[in-house]
Scaffold this motif. Sequence first.
Motif, PDB file in Angstrom:
ATOM      1  N   ILE A  18       0.847  -1.209   0.000  1.00  0.00           N
ATOM      2  CA  ILE A  18       0.000   0.000   0.000  1.00  0.00           C
ATOM      3  C   ILE A  18       0.878   1.253   0.000  1.00  0.00           C
ATOM      4  CG2 ILE A  18      -1.737   1.302   1.311  1.00  0.00           C
ATOM      5  CD1 ILE A  18      -2.803  -1.481   2.294  1.00  0.00           C
ATOM      6  N   GLU A  19       1.962   1.199   0.781  1.00  0.00           N
ATOM      7  CA  GLU A  19       2.900   2.339   0.792  1.00  0.00           C
ATOM      8  C   GLU A  19       3.405   2.594  -0.629  1.00  0.00           C
ATOM      9  OE1 GLU A  19       6.263   1.886   3.525  1.00  0.00           O
ATOM     10  OE2 GLU A  19       7.284   3.503   2.427  1.00  0.00           O
ATOM     11  N   ILE A  22       0.816   4.374  -2.633  1.00  0.00           N
ATOM     12  CA  ILE A  22       0.711   5.806  -2.297  1.00  0.00           C
ATOM     13  C   ILE A  22       1.867   6.576  -2.951  1.00  0.00           C
ATOM     14  CG2 ILE A  22       0.552   7.509  -0.420  1.00  0.00           C
ATOM     15  CD1 ILE A  22      -1.729   5.491  -0.363  1.00  0.00           C
ATOM     16  N   ARG A  23       3.056   5.956  -2.964  1.00  0.00           N
ATOM     17  CA  ARG A  23       4.180   6.621  -3.655  1.00  0.00           C
ATOM     18  C   ARG A  23       3.899   6.696  -5.151  1.00  0.00           C
ATOM     19  NH1 ARG A  23       8.095   4.651   0.006  1.00  0.00           N
ATOM     20  NH2 ARG A  23       8.109   2.724  -1.185  1.00  0.00           N
ATOM     21  N   LEU A  25       1.031   7.032  -6.496  1.00  0.00           N
ATOM     22  CA  LEU A  25       0.068   8.131  -6.691  1.00  0.00           C
ATOM     23  C   LEU A  25       0.795   9.479  -6.764  1.00  0.00           C
ATOM     24  CD1 LEU A  25      -2.757   6.897  -4.309  1.00  0.00           C
ATOM     25  CD2 LEU A  25      -3.062   7.518  -6.726  1.00  0.00           C
ATOM     26  N   GLN A  26       1.830   9.629  -5.931  1.00  0.00           N
ATOM     27  CA  GLN A  26       2.576  10.888  -5.971  1.00  0.00           C
ATOM     28  C   GLN A  26       3.272  11.060  -7.329  1.00  0.00           C
ATOM     29  OE1 GLN A  26       4.959  11.447  -2.213  1.00  0.00           O
ATOM     30  NE2 GLN A  26       3.702   9.756  -1.499  1.00  0.00           N
ATOM     31  N   MET A  28       2.241   9.772 -10.137  1.00  0.00           N
ATOM     32  CA  MET A  28       1.202  10.036 -11.134  1.00  0.00           C
ATOM     33  C   MET A  28       0.809  11.516 -11.161  1.00  0.00           C
ATOM     34  SD  MET A  28      -1.349   6.745 -10.671  1.00  0.00           S
ATOM     35  CE  MET A  28      -2.261   6.778 -12.237  1.00  0.00           C
ATOM     36  N   ILE A  29       0.703  12.091  -9.972  1.00  0.00           N
ATOM     37  CA  ILE A  29       0.321  13.507  -9.892  1.00  0.00           C
ATOM     38  C   ILE A  29       1.470  14.365 -10.401  1.00  0.00           C
ATOM     39  CG2 ILE A  29      -0.030  15.370  -8.209  1.00  0.00           C
ATOM     40  CD1 ILE A  29      -2.162  13.752  -6.926  1.00  0.00           C
ATOM     41  N   ASP A  30       2.689  13.999 -10.029  1.00  0.00           N
ATOM     42  CA  ASP A  30       3.861  14.739 -10.462  1.00  0.00           C
ATOM     43  C   ASP A  30       3.976  14.725 -11.994  1.00  0.00           C
ATOM     44  OD1 ASP A  30       5.692  16.292  -9.150  1.00  0.00           O
ATOM     45  OD2 ASP A  30       7.322  14.854  -9.440  1.00  0.00           O
ATOM     46  N   ASP A  31       3.589  13.613 -12.582  1.00  0.00           N
ATOM     47  CA  ASP A  31       3.664  13.466 -14.051  1.00  0.00           C
ATOM     48  C   ASP A  31       2.399  13.959 -14.749  1.00  0.00           C
ATOM     49  OD1 ASP A  31       6.040  12.270 -13.504  1.00  0.00           O
ATOM     50  OD2 ASP A  31       5.425  10.211 -14.003  1.00  0.00           O
ATOM     51  N   GLU A  33      -0.612  12.879 -14.651  1.00  0.00           N
ATOM     52  CA  GLU A  33      -1.419  11.819 -15.262  1.00  0.00           C
ATOM     53  C   GLU A  33      -2.913  12.127 -15.163  1.00  0.00           C
ATOM     54  OE1 GLU A  33      -0.399   7.721 -14.868  1.00  0.00           O
ATOM     55  OE2 GLU A  33       1.754   8.161 -14.778  1.00  0.00           O
ATOM     56  N   ILE A  38      -5.850   8.327 -11.748  1.00  0.00           N
ATOM     57  CA  ILE A  38      -5.428   8.526 -10.357  1.00  0.00           C
ATOM     58  C   ILE A  38      -6.529   8.065  -9.413  1.00  0.00           C
ATOM     59  CG2 ILE A  38      -4.695  10.259  -8.653  1.00  0.00           C
ATOM     60  CD1 ILE A  38      -3.499  11.856 -10.954  1.00  0.00           C
ATOM     61  N   LEU A  39      -7.770   8.422  -9.731  1.00  0.00           N
ATOM     62  CA  LEU A  39      -8.900   8.004  -8.885  1.00  0.00           C
ATOM     63  C   LEU A  39      -9.002   6.482  -8.813  1.00  0.00           C
ATOM     64  CD1 LEU A  39     -11.649  10.601  -9.917  1.00  0.00           C
ATOM     65  CD2 LEU A  39     -10.407  10.474  -7.749  1.00  0.00           C
ATOM     66  N   THR A  40      -8.754   5.826  -9.938  1.00  0.00           N
ATOM     67  CA  THR A  40      -8.810   4.356  -9.954  1.00  0.00           C
ATOM     68  C   THR A  40      -7.765   3.773  -9.003  1.00  0.00           C
ATOM     69  OG1 THR A  40      -9.532   4.429 -12.241  1.00  0.00           O
ATOM     70  CG2 THR A  40      -8.684   2.320 -11.473  1.00  0.00           C
ATOM     71  N   ILE A  42      -6.495   5.316  -6.386  1.00  0.00           N
ATOM     72  CA  ILE A  42      -6.871   5.609  -4.992  1.00  0.00           C
ATOM     73  C   ILE A  42      -7.913   4.597  -4.528  1.00  0.00           C
ATOM     74  CG2 ILE A  42      -7.880   7.279  -3.387  1.00  0.00           C
ATOM     75  CD1 ILE A  42      -6.737   9.523  -4.954  1.00  0.00           C
TER      76      ILE A  42
END
Lengths: 93, 93, 93, 93
Positions: A18-19, A22-23, A25-26, A28-31, A33, A38-40, A42
């Motif tokens: 899970i960790e 979460i990394r 996800l970071q 994905m946001i940084d890129d 995406e 991203i919602l999928t 999460i």
Amino acid sequence: MRGYSGDKDVYLKRLRRIEGQIRGLQRMIDDDEYCIDILTQISAATKALQSVSLGLLDEHLKHCVAEAVAEGGDAAEEKVREASEAIARLVRS
Amino acid sequence: MRGYSGDKDVYLKRLRRIEGQIRGLQRMIDDDEYCIDILTQISAATKALQSVSLGLLDEHLKHCVAEAVAEGGDAAEEKVREASEAIARLVRS
Amino acid sequence: MRGYSGDKDVYLKRLRRIEGQIRGLQRMIDDDEYCIDILTQISAATKALQSVSLGLLDEHLKHCVAEAVAEGGDAAEEKVREASEAIARLVRS
Amino acid sequence: MRGYSGDKDVYLKRLRRIEGQIRGLQRMIDDDEYCIDILTQISAATKALQSVSLGLLDEHLKHCVAEAVAEGGDAAEEKVREASEAIARLVRS
């Protein structure tokens, strides 16, 4: 010793995964995406966390609550109350 | 550029905090902490993740979906369908 | 006799109220009321149902599960397993 | 006319079925049926309600929100804000 101690390694492995999500996800946001992707991710991480909760709760009922009930007295009642409150938090989160 | 790009730093900060919570959960399990305390922490991390989802979804509706709808055509319909599916996954997770 | 039998009237009253909310929802749709107002009502009915669940589950743990555990044996294990499955259904619904 | 007006009969039928489930729950409690069976029925009714919500929300995004966005102006922003709040209530209930 806790109710989950026998499966400690299993839980640690799942939490490390899970960790990693979460990394991810970071990144994905940084890129930048796509939001929906991203919602999928999460949703997947949330389900994984929920499943850890349900596992721990099951162990808790099986061991801690059952022992307290077997011993009887006020401790048993307190354990059940505490478990019910934890379930309510899970259901509402 | 994505709907959430203006708030990228906010989302990254919140995800780093959630990553810290997940690492904290591993420590708690490693230290044999009390099941109910671990469940409380998982509920907190789950709520924090949910709140990131709701924020991203709001930005997505405000920007991506609204733009597609303003342009009209099939793309708009597709965006709404996709958003509805993401909402269903959120509600059911 | 069930774990909830002492509070039967309370649960029946709450369910009758929820039944009224569901009938109210039918009237709202029949009268073409605003979607968002209908959604707000559905959220209220869902929360009320959830709260009935959590109450019944608490009684179940306090009475049925506790009794089975006090008696010991396979029945106890089965009761806990059953309760855990019911909790998982609640959390995932 | 609302976003859901075309499917009014479908929604009314689903809500009448849910009303029947809630009445069934009252009978189950009145007959002292087993707690876990009652919880299973509540989970089913909750899922059915959720599914009505998701349907209405989809229609709302497709029609009401899309129209407001196509017209532009402050109304569009207000509609998206309102939809996001309804989604948050759904996710948290």
